[in-house]
Design an enzyme around this catalytic site. Structure first.
Site, short mmCIF file in Angstrom:
data_model
loop_
_atom_site.label_atom_id
_atom_site.label_comp_id
_atom_site.label_asym_id
_atom_site.label_seq_id
_atom_site.Cartn_x
_atom_site.Cartn_y
_atom_site.Cartn_z
CB SER A 99 -0.94 0.02 1.21
OG SER A 99 -0.21 -0.14 2.42
CG ASP A 114 -4.17 5.25 7.05
OD1 ASP A 114 -2.98 5.09 7.37
OD2 ASP A 114 -4.68 4.68 6.06
CG HIS A 150 -1.27 3.68 4.55
ND1 HIS A 150 -2.50 3.22 4.99
CD2 HIS A 150 -0.65 2.62 3.97
CE1 HIS A 150 -2.62 1.94 4.67
NE2 HIS A 150 -1.52 1.56 4.06
#
Length: 360
Positions: free
Chosen positions: A40, A330, A333
């Site tokens: 991610s 978040d 990340h």
């Protein structure tokens, strides 16, 4: 609020000037395209096209991206590959995900992203997350190569791939999913053994990229996993301090990786394979936030910042308007502003090392 926005604008101005001066003072290489693999931290939207809960294609993700549109990037804006691709003038709006069916021939020529949020070197990681494994990313890459050959012919395909900048960023999910938070692998491996197990997988992955034509590869190490907000929530909810053991594990893994990559390069004639030390860059921001214009390092910008990520970070989650004050968007990340700082390191320390490679 206005002064902070003004300061952030100044930061990007200084960053642009830094890049300009770096480009002038150092011999910056020319790449034919950019190819991205991993998790991610570099997924620009592939998870939008698969059945998984691990998605970033909803508000508030993308709130500071072009036109404030959530694209599947797990951040408020651009990721490192996007910034690098724009700097190298390969892309205008970042690196598109390979699974986007509307890609143009020019998208294929200048490069795409195969990464998938939630992925890892260990196949067990993706069996938990249900996303695109690193093995499957290689399969998609082979499919991409066939399409590239169909568009431009065999010789041009080989030239494009040989001259591509390849970024591989993975590993964190393997430790978080399989060893720390869900101790599946901890039952059968010691930490040292699991590190070596993953490095074997990584070595196989890099060699497969080479066999498929790639020659210029950056492999990132682990971040300070113990300083991710979600890890502090789970292991140090009251004091919210970094988990020293997990950071120590990241450092020992990184040391092994840094020592391994030159050995891999020596086995692959004509290759340039470099280690990207994101641990130091991120740790420095967390330890000295005010030196870089940050205010918050222990929680994300989305919601409480303690647990929200992916499906838990939604349009109902309150979000601080100026995400540039946060290291993390978040609970896992980084923000776009953090990614700019990491890119600064890549541009200054790594990209010039490719300049000795023959032109393509």
């Amino acid at each position: 609020m206005a002064p902070k926005v003004f300061l952030f604008s100044l930061f990007f101005l200084f960053f642009a000037l830094f890049l300009c001066n770096t480009t002038k003072s150092q011999s910056m290489p020319k790449f034919t395209s950019i190819l991205v693999f991993g998790d991610s931290t570099v997924d620009t939207g592939n998870n939008n096209y698969i059945f998984t809960l691990f998605k970033g294609n909803h508000i508030p993700y993308g709130k500071d991206y072009f036109n404030h549109v959530p694209t599947g990037r797990f951040s408020n804006g651009k990721l490192v590959p996007d910034i690098v691709a724009m700097l190298l003038k390969l892309k205008k709006y970042g690196v598109p995900p390979y699974l986007n069916s509307s890609l143009s021939e020019n998208d294929f020529r200048s490069g795409v992203c195969f990464a998938s949020g939630g992925s890892g070197y260990d196949d067990l990681t993706t069996s938990i997350s249900g996303v695109i494994s690193m093995r499957k990313q290689l399969e998609y890459f082979e499919e991409y190569l066939e399409k590239l050959r169909g568009f431009f012919g065999q010789k041009e395909k080989e030239r494009i791939v040989k001259g591509a900048l390849v970024i591989v960023s993975s590993g964190s999910n393997d430790f978080i999913f399989n060893f720390y938070d869900v101790p599946t692998r901890r039952i059968e491996f010691s930490m040292k053994e699991y590190q070596d197990f993953l490095l074997d997988k990584l070595q196989y992955f890099v060699k497969e990229l080479y066999e498929l034509g790639c020659r210029q590869i950056i492999v990132t190490g682990l971040p300070p996993i113990g300083c991710l907000p979600i890890q502090m929530t789970l292991k140090s909810p009251l004091h919210r301090t970094c988990i020293d053991k997990e950071n120590s594990d990241s450092q020992s893994y990184n040391k092994k990786l840094e020592e391994l990559l030159p050995h891999i390069q020596a086995q692959l004639p004509g290759s340039k394979i470099f280690y990207a030390d994101i641990y130091t860059s991120l740790s420095d921001l967390i330890t000295n936030p005010h030196e870089y214009g940050f205010e918050e390092t222990k929680r994300g910008c989305c919601g409480t910042g303690l647990l929200e990520a992916g499906p838990l970070c939604t349009k109902k989650s309150p979000v601080y308007s100026d995400a540039s004050q946060y290291v993390f968007f978040d609970s896992i990340h980084p923000t776009e502003s953090t990614y700019y700082h990491i890119t600064e390191y890549l541009v200054k320390e790594l990209l010039p090392k490719f300049s000795t490679i023959d032109s393509f």
